[in-house]
Design a protein around this motif. Structure first.
Motif, PDB file in Angstrom:
ATOM      1  N   GLU A 312       0.837  -1.205   0.000  1.00 60.73           N
ATOM      2  CA  GLU A 312       0.000   0.000   0.000  1.00 60.73           C
ATOM      3  C   GLU A 312       0.869   1.251   0.000  1.00 60.73           C
ATOM      4  OE1 GLU A 312      -3.915   1.744   2.371  1.00 60.73           O
ATOM      5  OE2 GLU A 312      -2.643   0.231   3.316  1.00 60.73           O
ATOM      6  N   ARG A 313       1.965   1.179   0.739  1.00 63.58           N
ATOM      7  CA  ARG A 313       2.928   2.290   0.748  1.00 63.58           C
ATOM      8  C   ARG A 313       3.526   2.497  -0.645  1.00 63.58           C
ATOM      9  NH1 ARG A 313       4.935   7.080   2.136  1.00 63.58           N
ATOM     10  NH2 ARG A 313       7.100   7.075   2.800  1.00 63.58           N
ATOM     11  N   LEU A 314       3.835   1.403  -1.339  1.00 60.26           N
ATOM     12  CA  LEU A 314       4.391   1.485  -2.692  1.00 60.26           C
ATOM     13  C   LEU A 314       3.423   2.203  -3.632  1.00 60.26           C
ATOM     14  CD1 LEU A 314       6.210   0.686  -5.087  1.00 60.26           C
ATOM     15  CD2 LEU A 314       5.134  -1.554  -5.057  1.00 60.26           C
ATOM     16  N   ILE A 315       2.162   1.782  -3.637  1.00 58.27           N
ATOM     17  CA  ILE A 315       1.178   2.413  -4.523  1.00 58.27           C
ATOM     18  C   ILE A 315       0.979   3.868  -4.133  1.00 58.27           C
ATOM     19  CG2 ILE A 315      -1.211   2.323  -5.338  1.00 58.27           C
ATOM     20  CD1 ILE A 315      -1.166  -0.687  -4.764  1.00 58.27           C
ATOM     21  N   GLY A 316       0.950   4.139  -2.826  1.00 52.58           N
ATOM     22  CA  GLY A 316       0.776   5.514  -2.362  1.00 52.58           C
ATOM     23  C   GLY A 316       1.918   6.427  -2.800  1.00 52.58           C
ATOM     24  N   ILE A 317       3.138   5.915  -2.751  1.00 54.12           N
ATOM     25  CA  ILE A 317       4.295   6.717  -3.187  1.00 54.12           C
ATOM     26  C   ILE A 317       4.153   7.108  -4.652  1.00 54.12           C
ATOM     27  CG2 ILE A 317       6.771   6.597  -3.688  1.00 54.12           C
ATOM     28  CD1 ILE A 317       7.083   4.923  -1.145  1.00 54.12           C
ATOM     29  N   LEU A 318       3.774   6.135  -5.481  1.00 58.42           N
ATOM     30  CA  LEU A 318       3.654   6.409  -6.918  1.00 58.42           C
ATOM     31  C   LEU A 318       2.518   7.395  -7.213  1.00 58.42           C
ATOM     32  CD1 LEU A 318       4.246   2.836  -8.406  1.00 58.42           C
ATOM     33  CD2 LEU A 318       5.895   4.699  -8.120  1.00 58.42           C
ATOM     34  N   LEU A 319       1.390   7.238  -6.510  1.00 56.85           N
ATOM     35  CA  LEU A 319       0.271   8.167  -6.730  1.00 56.85           C
ATOM     36  C   LEU A 319       0.618   9.571  -6.234  1.00 56.85           C
ATOM     37  CD1 LEU A 319      -2.767   5.910  -5.755  1.00 56.85           C
ATOM     38  CD2 LEU A 319      -2.215   6.786  -8.035  1.00 56.85           C
ATOM     39  N   TYR A 320       1.216   9.664  -5.070  1.00 52.49           N
ATOM     40  CA  TYR A 320       1.598  10.973  -4.537  1.00 52.49           C
ATOM     41  C   TYR A 320       2.631  11.647  -5.433  1.00 52.49           C
ATOM     42  CZ  TYR A 320       3.369  14.544  -1.357  1.00 52.49           C
ATOM     43  OH  TYR A 320       3.764  15.738  -0.811  1.00 52.49           O
ATOM     44  N   ASN A 321       3.576  10.851  -5.910  1.00 48.55           N
ATOM     45  CA  ASN A 321       4.595  11.390  -6.819  1.00 48.55           C
ATOM     46  C   ASN A 321       3.957  11.907  -8.109  1.00 48.55           C
ATOM     47  OD1 ASN A 321       7.669  11.460  -7.556  1.00 48.55           O
ATOM     48  ND2 ASN A 321       6.704  10.466  -9.294  1.00 48.55           N
ATOM     49  N   ALA A 322       2.953  11.157  -8.619  1.00 45.47           N
ATOM     50  CA  ALA A 322       2.270  11.565  -9.852  1.00 45.47           C
ATOM     51  C   ALA A 322       1.485  12.857  -9.654  1.00 45.47           C
ATOM     52  CB  ALA A 322       1.340  10.452 -10.323  1.00 45.47           C
ATOM     53  N   ILE A 323       0.830  12.988  -8.500  1.00 46.04           N
ATOM     54  CA  ILE A 323       0.060  14.214  -8.215  1.00 46.04           C
ATOM     55  C   ILE A 323       0.994  15.399  -8.023  1.00 46.04           C
ATOM     56  CG2 ILE A 323      -1.465  15.310  -6.528  1.00 46.04           C
ATOM     57  CD1 ILE A 323      -2.654  12.510  -5.998  1.00 46.04           C
ATOM     58  N   LYS A 324       2.086  15.183  -7.289  1.00 46.42           N
ATOM     59  CA  LYS A 324       3.008  16.276  -6.966  1.00 46.42           C
ATOM     60  C   LYS A 324       3.729  16.808  -8.195  1.00 46.42           C
ATOM     61  CE  LYS A 324       6.787  15.265  -4.816  1.00 46.42           C
ATOM     62  NZ  LYS A 324       7.763  14.863  -3.772  1.00 46.42           N
ATOM     63  N   HIS A 325       4.070  15.894  -9.124  1.00 47.09           N
ATOM     64  CA  HIS A 325       4.850  16.296 -10.302  1.00 47.09           C
ATOM     65  C   HIS A 325       3.999  16.334 -11.569  1.00 47.09           C
ATOM     66  CE1 HIS A 325       8.587  16.227  -8.076  1.00 47.09           C
ATOM     67  NE2 HIS A 325       8.275  15.032  -7.591  1.00 47.09           N
ATOM     68  N   TYR A 326       2.712  16.536 -11.394  1.00 44.51           N
ATOM     69  CA  TYR A 326       1.802  16.649 -12.539  1.00 44.51           C
ATOM     70  C   TYR A 326       2.132  17.916 -13.329  1.00 44.51           C
ATOM     71  CZ  TYR A 326      -2.675  17.042 -15.045  1.00 44.51           C
ATOM     72  OH  TYR A 326      -3.646  17.156 -16.001  1.00 44.51           O
ATOM     73  N   GLU A 327       2.287  17.762 -14.644  1.00 43.11           N
ATOM     74  CA  GLU A 327       2.551  18.907 -15.521  1.00 43.11           C
ATOM     75  C   GLU A 327       1.792  18.709 -16.821  1.00 43.11           C
ATOM     76  OE1 GLU A 327       6.702  19.296 -16.114  1.00 43.11           O
ATOM     77  OE2 GLU A 327       7.098  20.115 -14.129  1.00 43.11           O
ATOM     78  N   GLY A 328       1.225  19.782 -17.351  1.00 39.04           N
ATOM     79  CA  GLY A 328       0.509  19.701 -18.612  1.00 39.04           C
ATOM     80  C   GLY A 328      -0.959  19.420 -18.384  1.00 39.04           C
ATOM     81  N   THR A 329      -1.564  18.754 -19.323  1.00 36.88           N
ATOM     82  CA  THR A 329      -2.986  18.430 -19.245  1.00 36.88           C
ATOM     83  C   THR A 329      -3.179  16.921 -19.384  1.00 36.88           C
ATOM     84  OG1 THR A 329      -3.244  18.728 -21.634  1.00 36.88           O
ATOM     85  CG2 THR A 329      -3.651  20.651 -20.232  1.00 36.88           C
ATOM     86  N   GLY A 330      -4.363  16.494 -19.052  1.00 36.86           N
ATOM     87  CA  GLY A 330      -4.649  15.073 -19.148  1.00 36.86           C
ATOM     88  C   GLY A 330      -4.763  14.456 -17.766  1.00 36.86           C
ATOM     89  N   PRO A 331      -5.338  13.290 -17.683  1.00 34.34           N
ATOM     90  CA  PRO A 331      -5.559  12.654 -16.381  1.00 34.34           C
ATOM     91  C   PRO A 331      -4.341  11.900 -15.867  1.00 34.34           C
ATOM     92  CG  PRO A 331      -6.456  11.283 -18.111  1.00 34.34           C
ATOM     93  CD  PRO A 331      -5.893  12.503 -18.790  1.00 34.34           C
TER      94      PRO A 331
END
Length: 422
Positions: A312-331
């Motif tokens: 769960e920690r692994l998935i959370g790290i990847l999701l948090y990283n994706a939200i934090k470093h989101y750039e541009g448009t798209g989901p």
């Protein structure tokens, strides 16, 4: 529990050391064996060619070293017995394609009919020199005809094959002896590395725990100042830095523990599909707060064996990283499905987010500890460059892998995890 973990890690490192050292030694032996045998084969060929040139030039095998001539005989040892030990025959080929045996007096094992049959097979090879079975041959252009000199080298070929077999056997025996020696020696080779790694882990853990006390005192003093003089920009900045250092300490402790092998007693059969859906639900409010949307595509009933909290920690790290470093448009996108290689029996988890400022050099270093592709940006968002290193450690402990891939305006984090054993 620590003894069990150290024993498991010690065994894995010993095995890796033995395989690496034995493999390197075996490759070195293979190279040496191949080099010696190729040199031996080349020497046999050169000596045979020198003898063939001498026969073609003089028409016979001399009983003593010949005078310097166009034929290179420097690698030949000619004695009075050489004419009796050398077996050869010559065949002439006319322009009309007729084969005529010119000299068959120096060989008894081959009939003239066989000589005439061998000659066309030699010419079909389109090579002026080479081996035909146990014979070394050379084709000479005489202008109006061709002369084929065929030299019997069966004794040399047999000696070469015997030497090849012996050298392979000796190399195999040496590799086996080296392997047997590496088993006890590997304990001494690996032990200092493990001890040093354990010292580093203890240092990080102890130092982190020691830092908690002054941080707690600073936090209490800051609270007291705010009670006496009211909160202000200075106390707020101090509080923000206290929070930042406290988070860093927790990450350092977690990073130090990530080097420990997976404790099998904490493992269970996990429905990774449900775990991925649950983690996505937990991070959806954070993403929507920033005006982002998480798409998910999760196959049902993907079951693996592992530690639920760590996965769960692994998935959370990847999701948090994706939200934090989101750039541009798209989901943002999370997908979980069976590996494309059905026979691999592995699950593939992919987290994708739009990102345009990463290079191939960044991708290669994303999982390095404390590495940040954009230091100023990561510092501003609270990043330490530890999260992806933790994710890699968790994936590795579970027998899986993790990698980053650049897409078209996006970055994909791909995690491969083995299925639960049935």
């Amino acid at each position: 529990m620590g003894i069990v973990r150290d024993s498991d890690q010690f065994s894995r490192l010993r095995l890796r050391f033995i395989i690496t050292a034995a493999g390197a030694f075996s490759i070195a032996l293979l190279i040496i064996c191949a080099t010696i045998n190729l040199w031996n084969y080349s020497l046999i060929s050169q000596q045979a060619d020198s003898m063939i040139d001498l026969i073609h030039e003089s028409g016979e095998v001399p009983s003593q070293p010949p005078q310097p001539s166009s034929a290179d005989t420097s690698d030949l040892r000619i004695t009075a017995e050489t004419p009796f030990q050398t077996r050869f025959f010559t065949v002439a080929v006319s322009k009309n394609g007729d084969f005529t045996v010119c000299d068959s007096s120096h060989i008894a094992a081959v009939e003239e009919s066989e000589m005439v049959a061998i000659a066309p097979n030699i010419l079909e090879r389109a090579r002026t020199r080479g081996f035909y079975e146990s014979y070394r041959y050379a084709v000479f252009d005489e202008g109006d005809s061709l002369t084929i000199v065929v030299l019997d080298r069966s004794s040399d070929i047999n000696a070469f094959e015997s030497f090849l077999a012996v050298s392979i056997a000796v190399c195999g025996a040496c590799a086996l002896i080296a392997l047997l020696l590496l088993v006890p020696l590997s304990k001494r080779a690996v032990k200092p590395f493990l001890e040093n790694q354990e010292r580093q882990r203890r240092f990080v853990t102890d130092a982190s725990h020691e830092l908690k006390t002054p941080i707690a005192i600073i936090s209490a003093n800051n609270d007291l100042i705010e009670q006496i003089n009211e909160p202000n920009q200075w106390t707020e900045r101090t509080r923000a830095q206290i929070k930042r250092v406290d988070e860093l300490i927790r990450n350092l402790i977690e990073l130090a523990r990530s080097d420990e092998p997976l404790d099998q007693r904490t493992c269970s059969t996990i429905d990774l599909s449900r775990l991925a859906l649950s983690a996505t639900d937990a991070f959806t409010p954070l993403a929507e707060t920033d005006g982002k949307h998480i798409e998910r595509e999760v196959e049902d009933d993907i079951v693996i064996t592992g530690n639920a909290d760590e996965l769960e920690r692994l998935i959370g790290i990847l999701l948090y990283n994706a939200i934090k470093h989101y750039e541009g448009t798209g989901p943002l996108r999370l997908s979980l499905h069976h590996s494309k290689r059905r026979t691999a029996r592995k699950a593939e988890l992919i987290v994708t987010n739009p990102c345009s400022n990463l290079s191939n050099d960044d991708i290669a270093r994303l999982f390095d500890r404390f590495y940040r592709a954009d230091s100023s940006r990561s510092r501003g968002t609270g990043g330490y460059g530890i999260g992806l290193a933790l994710a890699q450690a968790i994936a590795t402990k579970h027998g899986g892998t993790i990698r980053a891939e650049l897409g078209k305006g996006s970055v994909n984090f791909v995690v491969i995890l083995p299925f639960a054993r049935s």
